[in-house]
Motif scaffolding. Sequence first.
Motif, short mmCIF file in Angstrom:
data_model
loop_
_atom_site.label_atom_id
_atom_site.label_comp_id
_atom_site.label_asym_id
_atom_site.label_seq_id
_atom_site.Cartn_x
_atom_site.Cartn_y
_atom_site.Cartn_z
N TYR A 32 0.79 -1.23 0.00
CA TYR A 32 0.00 0.00 0.00
C TYR A 32 0.83 1.29 0.00
O TYR A 32 0.25 2.38 -0.11
N HIS A 33 2.16 1.22 0.09
CA HIS A 33 2.92 2.46 0.31
C HIS A 33 2.85 3.45 -0.85
O HIS A 33 2.98 4.65 -0.65
N SER A 92 -3.96 6.54 4.55
CA SER A 92 -5.41 6.56 4.86
C SER A 92 -6.14 5.49 4.07
O SER A 92 -7.04 4.82 4.59
N TYR A 93 -5.77 5.34 2.81
CA TYR A 93 -6.36 4.33 1.94
C TYR A 93 -6.12 2.93 2.53
O TYR A 93 -7.04 2.11 2.62
N ALA A 94 -4.88 2.69 2.95
CA ALA A 94 -4.53 1.40 3.53
C ALA A 94 -5.34 1.13 4.80
O ALA A 94 -5.87 0.04 4.98
N ALA A 95 -5.43 2.13 5.67
CA ALA A 95 -6.14 1.96 6.95
C ALA A 95 -7.59 1.54 6.72
O ALA A 95 -8.09 0.63 7.39
N GLU A 96 -8.23 2.18 5.76
CA GLU A 96 -9.63 1.88 5.50
C GLU A 96 -9.79 0.45 5.00
O GLU A 96 -10.68 -0.30 5.44
N ARG A 97 -8.89 0.02 4.10
CA ARG A 97 -8.98 -1.34 3.56
C ARG A 97 -8.63 -2.39 4.62
O ARG A 97 -9.29 -3.43 4.72
N LEU A 98 -7.63 -2.11 5.42
CA LEU A 98 -7.17 -3.09 6.41
C LEU A 98 -8.16 -3.27 7.56
O LEU A 98 -8.23 -4.34 8.16
N GLN A 99 -8.93 -2.22 7.83
CA GLN A 99 -10.02 -2.36 8.80
C GLN A 99 -11.04 -3.38 8.29
O GLN A 99 -11.56 -4.19 9.06
N GLU A 135 0.34 2.42 8.92
CA GLU A 135 0.20 3.83 8.52
C GLU A 135 1.51 4.58 8.76
O GLU A 135 1.97 5.34 7.90
N ALA A 136 2.11 4.36 9.93
CA ALA A 136 3.36 5.04 10.27
C ALA A 136 4.49 4.64 9.32
O ALA A 136 5.31 5.48 8.90
#
Length: 205
Positions: free
Chosen positions: A71-72, A89-96, A109-110
């Motif tokens: 996702y980077h 942000s895109y990654a966080a939404e998908r990984l949730q 995210e970090a």
Amino acid sequence: MNLQEKFTDLCLHFTKDGTLIESLWQEIEKKYSGKGRHYHNLFHLENMFLELESVKGHITDYKSIAFSVFYHDVIYDASSKSNEEKSASYAAERLQRIGLDNGMISKIEAQILATKSHQKSDDTDTDYLLDADLSILGKDSETYFDYTRKIRKEYAIYPDILYKPGRKKVLKHFLELESIFKTKHFRNEYEQQAKLNLTAELQTL
């Protein structure tokens, strides 16, 4: 390397929803195969995974690193200065949706945000991610200059009068770092050649 298989196996640790996994992979594949993706594409992800394979034994949380690789650069717009933030942000939404816990998502995210400035991290895993991302800088000169041509194509919207000063700034930033690579393995492997490559490119600008 079969990236789809790698992504699927990774996701299966967190969800058994094959339809969800397939749809998330399709998104990733589409993003990294976009028209303007000359360097930041699926081949770049493959190279990062190949580099990380040699240090896998030193990585504490390989699953997080692997998601960070996928996702980077998922959001990549040459005219934007917030690609990393948008990718995180895109990654966080998908990984949730896959079911990762908040702590793991925050870590990913970090790590993605760390690819913006490439500063040494307190987290060794993050340093390995950053070094794999920059490993192209230390390849043989032919491979390196092929990379620079691809980057130039990605920034084709900018004329030389704008591109060259910006590129110089990036190269000088890396050359002014105490070391380009943060981990012993990558320093030994690529540091010397990377400095030669960056200096050689600077002379062409």
